[in-house]
Design an enzyme around this catalytic site. Structure first.
Site, PDB file in Angstrom:
ATOM      1  N   LYS A 171       0.416  -9.528   9.331  1.00 32.58           N
ATOM      2  CA  LYS A 171       1.843  -9.424   9.662  1.00 32.58           C
ATOM      3  C   LYS A 171       2.455  -8.134   9.118  1.00 32.58           C
ATOM      4  CE  LYS A 171       5.991 -12.342   9.065  1.00 32.58           C
ATOM      5  NZ  LYS A 171       6.423 -13.646   8.527  1.00 32.58           N
ATOM      6  N   SER A 178       9.277 -16.122  11.320  1.00 32.60           N
ATOM      7  CA  SER A 178       9.172 -14.683  11.479  1.00 32.60           C
ATOM      8  C   SER A 178       7.777 -14.219  11.860  1.00 32.60           C
ATOM      9  CB  SER A 178       9.629 -13.979  10.204  1.00 32.60           C
ATOM     10  OG  SER A 178       8.797 -14.277   9.100  1.00 32.60           O
ATOM     11  N   SER A 234       8.636 -19.614   8.215  1.00 32.64           N
ATOM     12  CA  SER A 234       8.097 -18.560   9.066  1.00 32.64           C
ATOM     13  C   SER A 234       6.631 -18.688   9.414  1.00 32.64           C
ATOM     14  CB  SER A 234       8.355 -17.185   8.428  1.00 32.64           C
ATOM     15  OG  SER A 234       9.741 -16.931   8.382  1.00 32.64           O
TER      16      SER A 234
END
Length: 490
Positions: A94, A170, A194
């Site tokens: 990420k 996220s 997330s």
């Protein structure tokens, strides 16, 4: 047979190549047994990414050529039997986690492009030590503050099941890439949901581990209450279980009970609390409610005891977490140059970050009491779970919205209210540090997964994984014929 005009456009890339329909565990075994080369797997993943990413937009930076070189080196090894468990399996990290030689922009145009970091973050080291080949960085909303991956400076990340809808956030890029079939597993992290939110949107398994279960990344160490956890999103429970087992072999926290190897449903009767509506007063939508109730019935039919309970948190929790959330935005605007890059430009943050920052400045004097109550949440949660083995809730307050519903371009007051109605079940586990897992158990008429959340006692990921195995045996979107996932890719 052609699709109807209004059929949802999907972006699933499953085909008869080196990746096939395998999860990460099966793929790793085939690589280990030399049934397929690492180069073939890497090439197949790149081809799938080139097909899927123009539609889902889950890649923010790539290093395909470098990983093809690493794959060729692995293929020259005489034996792979003694290599790490997931050797050669392609993945993504990420965009808020450092990988040496790649940029880290936190999903924000406030962080300048073109700068590559020199070191790899601690958790990324723990993950990559399992043998994964990191093909690049996955997309995310600015600083992970939103529940949909719709950056103002770039294309939104779309849901592979229905491209008109959000992939969550996220870790939205990670979820989109795994659900599209481009890679079988990807890094995700969770400060308020997330990991679990995008997993829920994209029909994946998403486990937020217990606080301290995996190695903390740098950002977690600076928080007054560490709400951050790193993990993965996967298409199978066994991938998540095997990932946690291998991560534990790399680093084991002596303060927590061992998870160990989890490979099936629970062997004893469990008592599971049932919560359907959020403590913040927003009622769960009908389809999500029905899914949670049906899941409870499945668990009851398996011999477990289901018991309706109150949300294991005090009535101040929603407002207190919101205040903590605003503090994070204030801190990012104030210290962005230290946290991200010396070229950080606070004038370029999006409307959500700006709105949260202003909200904090209006109410910052409340923070001492907020922190006091949030620190008490762990013991209150533990007391509420006395006599229970887990708690079953919705993962989200309503089904996955269309893109645009949660964009930071929406007026802040409207967006804040929408987020409160949507991402209202996940934050409690972050504050308490308890483990929580999202797993899909139904589909909407719009071809979108609906997921439930299982929350556990501190350090007891094992029970959640066992329950996830039990639910996966009853329903999994990945058990459907491949043909139902491949329509309209072109």
């Amino acid at each position: 047979m052609s699709q109807s005009v209004d059929a949802p456009r999907t972006a699933h890339t499953f085909t008869n190549d080196a990746l096939g329909n395998d999860d990460a565990t099966a793929l790793a075994e085939r690589i280990r047994n030399r049934e397929v080369s690492v180069t073939e797997v890497t090439q197949a993943a790149i081809k799938r990414l080139q097909k899927a990413d123009p539609l889902v937009h889950g890649v923010v930076a790539e290093r395909y050529e470098q990983m093809l070189g690493a794959a060729a080196t692995l293929d020259k090894e005489k034996s792979l039997s003694d290599t790490p468990f997931f050797t050669g399996v392609p993945t993504f990290i990420k965009d808020n986690t450092n990988v040496a030689g790649m940029p880290t922009r936190h999903g924000s145009q406030a962080v300048p492009p073109g700068h590559c970091v020199e070191h790899t973050s601690p958790f990324a080291q723990q993950m990559l030590a399992q043998g994964f080949l990191c093909l690049g960085k996955s997309t995310m909303p600015e600083f992970g503050f939103n529940a949909s991956t719709e950056p103002v400076h770039d294309a939104p990340t779309r849901n592979p099941w229905n491209l008109a809808h959000s992939s969550g956030a996220s870790s939205g890029g990670a979820a989109a890439l795994v659900a599209s079939g481009a890679v079988p597993i990807a890094h995700a992290n969770d400060g308020g949901g997330s990991i679990r939110i995008p997993a829920a949107c994209c029909g994946l398994v998403g486990l937020k581990p217990t606080r301290g279960r995996v190695i903390d990344n740098d950002a977690a160490k600076s928080l007054p209450i560490n709400i951050l956890s790193d993990g993965v999103v996967t298409r199978s429970v066994r991938d998540t279980a095997n990932f946690m087992y291998q991560a534990e072999r790399y680093f084991r926290n002596p303060k927590l009970p061992t998870i160990g190897k989890v490979d099936g449903p629970p062997t004893k009767q469990l008592r599971i609390g049932l919560v359907i509506d959020s403590i913040n007063g927003h009622k769960t939508d009908d389809m999500t409610r029905q899914t949670v109730e049906a899941t409870a019935q499945k668990l009851e039919a398996q011999g477990h005891i289901i018991e309706p309970v109150a949300t294991p948190a005090n009535s101040h929790f929603p407002d207190d977490f919101a205040m903590y959330w605003t503090m994070l935005a204030f801190g990012m605007k104030l210290n962005g140059r230290k946290i991200t890059h010396s070229g950080f430009d606070k004038r370029k943050v999006d409307g959500l970050t700006e709105g949260l920052d202003k909200m904090f400045k209006r109410s910052f004097w409340k923070m001492p009491a907020v922190l006091w109550r949030l620190r008490r949440a762990r013991s209150e949660y533990a007391n509420a779970l006395v006599g229970l083995d887990a708690v079953l809730t919705p993962t989200l307050g309503h089904t996955t919205p269309k893109l645009g519903h949660l964009t930071p371009k929406v007026p802040f007051a409207v967006l804040f209210d929408r987020l409160a109605r949507y991402a209202n079940f996940t934050p409690l586990a972050n504050v308490t540090g308890s483990p929580a897992l999202s797993i899909p158990t139904a589909m909407t008429p719009e071809n979108l997964p609906i997921s439930v959340q299982l929350m556990g006692k501190h350090g007891d990921e094992r029970t959640l994984l066992e329950l996830a195995f039990a639910l996966e045996s009853e329903y999994s979107p990945w058990a459907a014929p491949t043909s139902t996932r491949t329509a309209s890719l072109a």
